[in-house]
Design a protein around this motif. Structure first.
Motif, PDB file in Angstrom:
ATOM      1  N   VAL A 367      51.555  -1.532  24.170  1.00  5.48           N
ATOM      2  CA  VAL A 367      51.059  -1.689  22.807  1.00  5.48           C
ATOM      3  C   VAL A 367      50.576  -0.319  22.345  1.00  5.48           C
ATOM      4  O   VAL A 367      49.706   0.277  22.974  1.00  5.48           O
ATOM      5  N   GLU A 368      51.155   0.164  21.264  1.00  5.87           N
ATOM      6  CA  GLU A 368      50.791   1.485  20.758  1.00  5.87           C
ATOM      7  C   GLU A 368      49.623   1.362  19.775  1.00  5.87           C
ATOM      8  O   GLU A 368      49.676   0.569  18.834  1.00  5.87           O
ATOM      9  N   VAL A 369      48.588   2.161  20.025  1.00  6.93           N
ATOM     10  CA  VAL A 369      47.393   2.132  19.190  1.00  6.93           C
ATOM     11  C   VAL A 369      47.157   3.522  18.595  1.00  6.93           C
ATOM     12  O   VAL A 369      47.205   4.528  19.310  1.00  6.93           O
ATOM     13  N   SER A 370      46.921   3.586  17.304  1.00  4.59           N
ATOM     14  CA  SER A 370      46.635   4.840  16.612  1.00  4.59           C
ATOM     15  C   SER A 370      45.121   5.025  16.507  1.00  4.59           C
ATOM     16  O   SER A 370      44.395   4.084  16.168  1.00  4.59           O
ATOM     17  N   ILE A 371      44.679   6.266  16.806  1.00  2.00           N
ATOM     18  CA  ILE A 371      43.237   6.544  16.864  1.00  2.00           C
ATOM     19  C   ILE A 371      42.919   7.752  15.990  1.00  2.00           C
ATOM     20  O   ILE A 371      43.525   8.819  16.161  1.00  2.00           O
ATOM     21  N   PRO A 372      41.981   7.644  15.050  1.00  2.39           N
ATOM     22  CA  PRO A 372      41.621   8.803  14.232  1.00  2.39           C
ATOM     23  C   PRO A 372      40.927   9.874  15.074  1.00  2.39           C
ATOM     24  O   PRO A 372      40.136   9.559  15.960  1.00  2.39           O
ATOM     25  N   ASN A 373      41.229  11.133  14.769  1.00  6.01           N
ATOM     26  CA  ASN A 373      40.631  12.256  15.505  1.00  6.01           C
ATOM     27  C   ASN A 373      40.385  13.417  14.546  1.00  6.01           C
ATOM     28  O   ASN A 373      40.936  14.516  14.703  1.00  6.01           O
ATOM     29  N   PRO A 374      39.585  13.189  13.500  1.00  6.32           N
ATOM     30  CA  PRO A 374      39.440  14.190  12.431  1.00  6.32           C
ATOM     31  C   PRO A 374      38.867  15.518  12.904  1.00  6.32           C
ATOM     32  O   PRO A 374      39.182  16.568  12.333  1.00  6.32           O
ATOM     33  N   GLU A 375      38.017  15.502  13.911  1.00  4.61           N
ATOM     34  CA  GLU A 375      37.403  16.745  14.381  1.00  4.61           C
ATOM     35  C   GLU A 375      38.170  17.361  15.552  1.00  4.61           C
ATOM     36  O   GLU A 375      37.755  18.394  16.099  1.00  4.61           O
ATOM     37  N   LEU A 376      39.279  16.736  15.921  1.00  3.93           N
ATOM     38  CA  LEU A 376      40.153  17.245  16.990  1.00  3.93           C
ATOM     39  C   LEU A 376      39.409  17.416  18.324  1.00  3.93           C
ATOM     40  O   LEU A 376      39.798  18.228  19.157  1.00  3.93           O
ATOM     41  N   ASN A 377      38.342  16.649  18.525  1.00  5.80           N
ATOM     42  CA  ASN A 377      37.560  16.802  19.755  1.00  5.80           C
ATOM     43  C   ASN A 377      38.050  15.903  20.886  1.00  5.80           C
ATOM     44  O   ASN A 377      37.640  16.060  22.027  1.00  5.80           O
ATOM     45  N   TRP A 378      38.913  14.933  20.614  1.00  3.65           N
ATOM     46  CA  TRP A 378      39.614  14.215  21.656  1.00  3.65           C
ATOM     47  C   TRP A 378      40.957  14.900  21.857  1.00  3.65           C
ATOM     48  O   TRP A 378      41.604  15.313  20.892  1.00  3.65           O
ATOM     49  N   LYS A 379      41.399  14.997  23.115  1.00  2.00           N
ATOM     50  CA  LYS A 379      42.563  15.815  23.435  1.00  2.00           C
ATOM     51  C   LYS A 379      43.664  14.972  24.073  1.00  2.00           C
ATOM     52  O   LYS A 379      43.380  14.036  24.838  1.00  2.00           O
ATOM     53  N   PRO A 380      44.922  15.313  23.804  1.00  2.00           N
ATOM     54  CA  PRO A 380      46.022  14.660  24.509  1.00  2.00           C
ATOM     55  C   PRO A 380      45.877  14.866  26.010  1.00  2.00           C
ATOM     56  O   PRO A 380      45.489  15.942  26.471  1.00  2.00           O
ATOM     57  N   GLY A 381      46.174  13.831  26.778  1.00  2.00           N
ATOM     58  CA  GLY A 381      46.044  13.907  28.227  1.00  2.00           C
ATOM     59  C   GLY A 381      44.772  13.276  28.752  1.00  2.00           C
ATOM     60  O   GLY A 381      44.680  12.966  29.953  1.00  2.00           O
ATOM     61  N   GLN A 382      43.762  13.081  27.893  1.00  2.00           N
ATOM     62  CA  GLN A 382      42.535  12.444  28.350  1.00  2.00           C
ATOM     63  C   GLN A 382      42.767  10.933  28.523  1.00  2.00           C
ATOM     64  O   GLN A 382      43.520  10.318  27.769  1.00  2.00           O
ATOM     65  N   VAL A 383      42.106  10.370  29.538  1.00  5.00           N
ATOM     66  CA  VAL A 383      42.269   8.943  29.845  1.00  5.00           C
ATOM     67  C   VAL A 383      41.158   8.160  29.160  1.00  5.00           C
ATOM     68  O   VAL A 383      39.972   8.471  29.312  1.00  5.00           O
ATOM     69  N   ILE A 384      41.547   7.157  28.412  1.00  3.92           N
ATOM     70  CA  ILE A 384      40.573   6.330  27.686  1.00  3.92           C
ATOM     71  C   ILE A 384      40.626   4.909  28.226  1.00  3.92           C
ATOM     72  O   ILE A 384      41.555   4.517  28.951  1.00  3.92           O
ATOM     73  N   SER A 385      39.602   4.135  27.882  1.00  2.00           N
ATOM     74  CA  SER A 385      39.615   2.705  28.157  1.00  2.00           C
ATOM     75  C   SER A 385      39.568   1.977  26.829  1.00  2.00           C
ATOM     76  O   SER A 385      39.087   2.511  25.825  1.00  2.00           O
ATOM     77  N   ALA A 386      40.081   0.748  26.825  1.00  2.78           N
ATOM     78  CA  ALA A 386      40.220   0.037  25.557  1.00  2.78           C
ATOM     79  C   ALA A 386      39.959  -1.446  25.724  1.00  2.78           C
ATOM     80  O   ALA A 386      40.137  -2.012  26.804  1.00  2.78           O
ATOM     81  N   SER A 387      39.511  -2.038  24.624  1.00  2.00           N
ATOM     82  CA  SER A 387      39.287  -3.479  24.579  1.00  2.00           C
ATOM     83  C   SER A 387      39.691  -3.985  23.213  1.00  2.00           C
ATOM     84  O   SER A 387      39.321  -3.411  22.194  1.00  2.00           O
ATOM     85  N   LYS A 388      40.450  -5.086  23.220  1.00  2.00           N
ATOM     86  CA  LYS A 388      40.897  -5.659  21.954  1.00  2.00           C
ATOM     87  C   LYS A 388      39.825  -6.540  21.323  1.00  2.00           C
ATOM     88  O   LYS A 388      39.641  -6.536  20.117  1.00  2.00           O
ATOM     89  N   SER A 389      39.093  -7.320  22.120  1.00  2.00           N
ATOM     90  CA  SER A 389      38.163  -8.295  21.560  1.00  2.00           C
ATOM     91  C   SER A 389      36.887  -7.626  21.074  1.00  2.00           C
ATOM     92  O   SER A 389      36.470  -6.625  21.597  1.00  2.00           O
ATOM     93  N   ILE A 390      36.264  -8.251  20.130  1.00  2.00           N
ATOM     94  CA  ILE A 390      34.962  -7.792  19.638  1.00  2.00           C
ATOM     95  C   ILE A 390      34.016  -8.992  19.670  1.00  2.00           C
ATOM     96  O   ILE A 390      34.172  -9.939  18.914  1.00  2.00           O
ATOM     97  N   ASN A 391      33.053  -8.958  20.588  1.00  2.00           N
ATOM     98  CA  ASN A 391      32.113 -10.072  20.763  1.00  2.00           C
ATOM     99  C   ASN A 391      30.801  -9.720  20.064  1.00  2.00           C
ATOM    100  O   ASN A 391      30.198  -8.710  20.352  1.00  2.00           O
TER     101      ASN A 391
END
Length: 474
Positions: A367-391
């Motif tokens: 599943v491809e997810v688009s993420i805003p990065n206006p300040e360019l402080n997140w970098k390609p290659g970094q490993v993230i974690s994700a959750s779809k639900s919002i409780n």
């Protein structure tokens, strides 16, 4: 539920591999001191949204990334950008040595000019041949007209005109003859000068010649054209026709030369354009706007066509491919919001694409997810974690360092009227370096979050600590 001591609590929190989402923020803390002089920190407890588990992980990628390669061979003269530089579409990234390509372009230009001159020369030849054709056609018409006249003979009107000309010439001759005789007599008598006598004799001679010409023309008309004259006129027609054929052959030759020159010019033009394009390709430009993610070349080295020189990507928006188990894929929808966590920072991403097939090795669907990065402080290659639900359920959350356990029930120190009061609590979930308090505290209670390990129940806490409280429960 078996209670955890402080060490086990800390190990539990530290060992969590996927961060936990925390919506909102904790209450502001207050720094103070205990009786021992050690600094402590007090914080008000409040209800906070419980986070969902980040049970998916992925690697950040540029939203639009491309490898930029040379399309020409040569030594790299200089590079103009470094890793991390922002570039716009069409920005110059590097340049090759152009000397060889400029020489090729000059040769192609010379060949093109030569072919162009050949076209002009062929044009001139064709135009000259066309003029010769026109002249030859006129000569044919004239020769044919003369031949027709000879074959048809003189017309009655022409004979009458010739007879009239003879009559007029005879009358003129007779008059000039009488004038000459009279002038001769007067000259002999000395009545006129020698010049006047000579002029009269000359006019008589001219009149006699005109009469002879008129008589001859009449004779020709009456006799008709001779065989020889007809043959000569026919030969004149044949010669004019031969001249026309020669002019036409010259024209065809000129047209063929022009076609050949035009073909040579076309080939030369193609070669020139190819040389110009090759020269243009010695300058490497960015096909997209973005950031230089990787640089694979340096000044002075040899560059080759097709070899990667730079990786350019747009990282103002990043993307990540999340490996969703195929059993859960039906709960994912396009444009759905997803929480993305990196180093305790959480952003909201948007599902942009759900892949149509399952990964044969993992059994998951990307599943491809688009993420805003206006300040360019997140970098390609970094490993993230994700959750779809919002409780949106809430609970009392306290920092891990505020909870103490020495084998008994875990407890915290409440700050009550300037004293540290040991208070037993029951714990629930661990979420993002915080513990859920199931019982023992209420929203609004103030607890010691830092320095609790140095306290005893009843210790005074504040700026003017006097002594240990008699209400200590120890």
């Amino acid at each position: 539920m078996k209670l955890l001591n402080r060490t086990r609590i800390k190990m539990l929190v530290t060992g969590i591999t996927l961060a936990m989402v925390v919506s909102g923020c904790s209450s502001a803390s207050e720094n103070t001191t205990a009786k021992s002089g050690q600094p402590v920190q007090i914080q008000k407890v409040k209800m906070q949204p419980l986070a969902n588990e980040f049970n998916l992980a992925g690697t950040l990628q540029a939203s639009n990334q491309t490898a930029v390669s040379f399309e020409a061979d040569g030594r790299i003269l200089n590079t103009t950008v470094e890793v991390g530089d922002r570039v716009h579409k069409g920005a110059v990234l590097a340049k090759l040595d152009t000397s060889t390509y400029q020489l090729q372009l000059a040769r192609a230009k010379a060949a093109m000019d030569q072919a162009k001159a050949g076209i002009s020369q062929a044009d001139a030849s064709v135009q000259s041949a066309q003029a010769s054709i026109h002249t030859a056609q006129s000569q044919i018409n004239s020769a044919q007209s003369k031949l027709r006249e000879l074959n048809n003979g003189a017309k009655k009107q022409e004979i009458v005109q010739a007879q009239n000309a003879v009559t007029a010439a005879t009358n003129t001759y007779n008059k000039k003859k009488a004038d000459a005789a009279r002038t001769q007599s007067l000259f002999q008598a000395g009545a006129v000068s020698l010049t006047e006598n000579e002029n009269a004799q000359l006019e008589l001679t001219n009149a006699q010649k005109s009469l002879s010409d008129a008589q001859e023309q009449l004779s020709l008309l009456l006799a008709g054209a001779s065989q020889e004259q007809r043959a000569q006129a026919s030969d004149g027609v044949d010669q004019a026709r031969a001249g026309l054929e020669s002019a036409r052959a010259t024209q065809q030759q000129g047209l063929a030369s022009k076609a050949q020159a035009q073909a040579s010019y076309k080939d030369a033009l193609v070669a020139y354009e190819q040389s110009a394009l090759a020269l243009k390709k010695t300058t490497l430009t960015s096909p997209i706007a973005g950031v230089v993610i990787e640089k694979k070349i340096s000044d002075g080295q040899l560059g080759s066509s097709g070899s990667e020189a730079f990786i350019i990507g747009n990282i103002s928006t990043l993307k990540v491919l999340l490996p969703v188990p195929d059993s859960e894929i039906l709960s994912w929808k396009k444009n759905q919001k997803v929480n993305i966590s990196l180093y305790n920072e959480i952003r909201t991403g948007t599902v942009t694409q759900i892949y149509p097939s399952t990964n044969s090795k993992t059994g998951s669907i990307n599943v491809e997810v688009s993420i805003p990065n206006p300040e360019l402080n997140w970098k390609p290659g970094q490993v993230i974690s994700a959750s779809k639900s919002i409780n949106q359920s809430k609970a009392l959350l306290v920092p891990v360092e505020a909870v103490i356990s020495t084998g008994d029930d875990p407890y915290v120190f409440k700050a009550v009227n300037g004293k540290a009061i040991k208070t037993a609590i029951k714990l629930g979930k661990v979420t993002n370096n915080q513990l859920e308090v199931v019982s023992g505290l209420q929203a609004g209670d103030q607890i010691v979050t830092q320095g609790a390990g140095t306290l005893f129940s009843g210790d005074l806490i504040g700026n003017d600590v006097l002594g240990k409280s008699e209400e200590s429960s120890e």
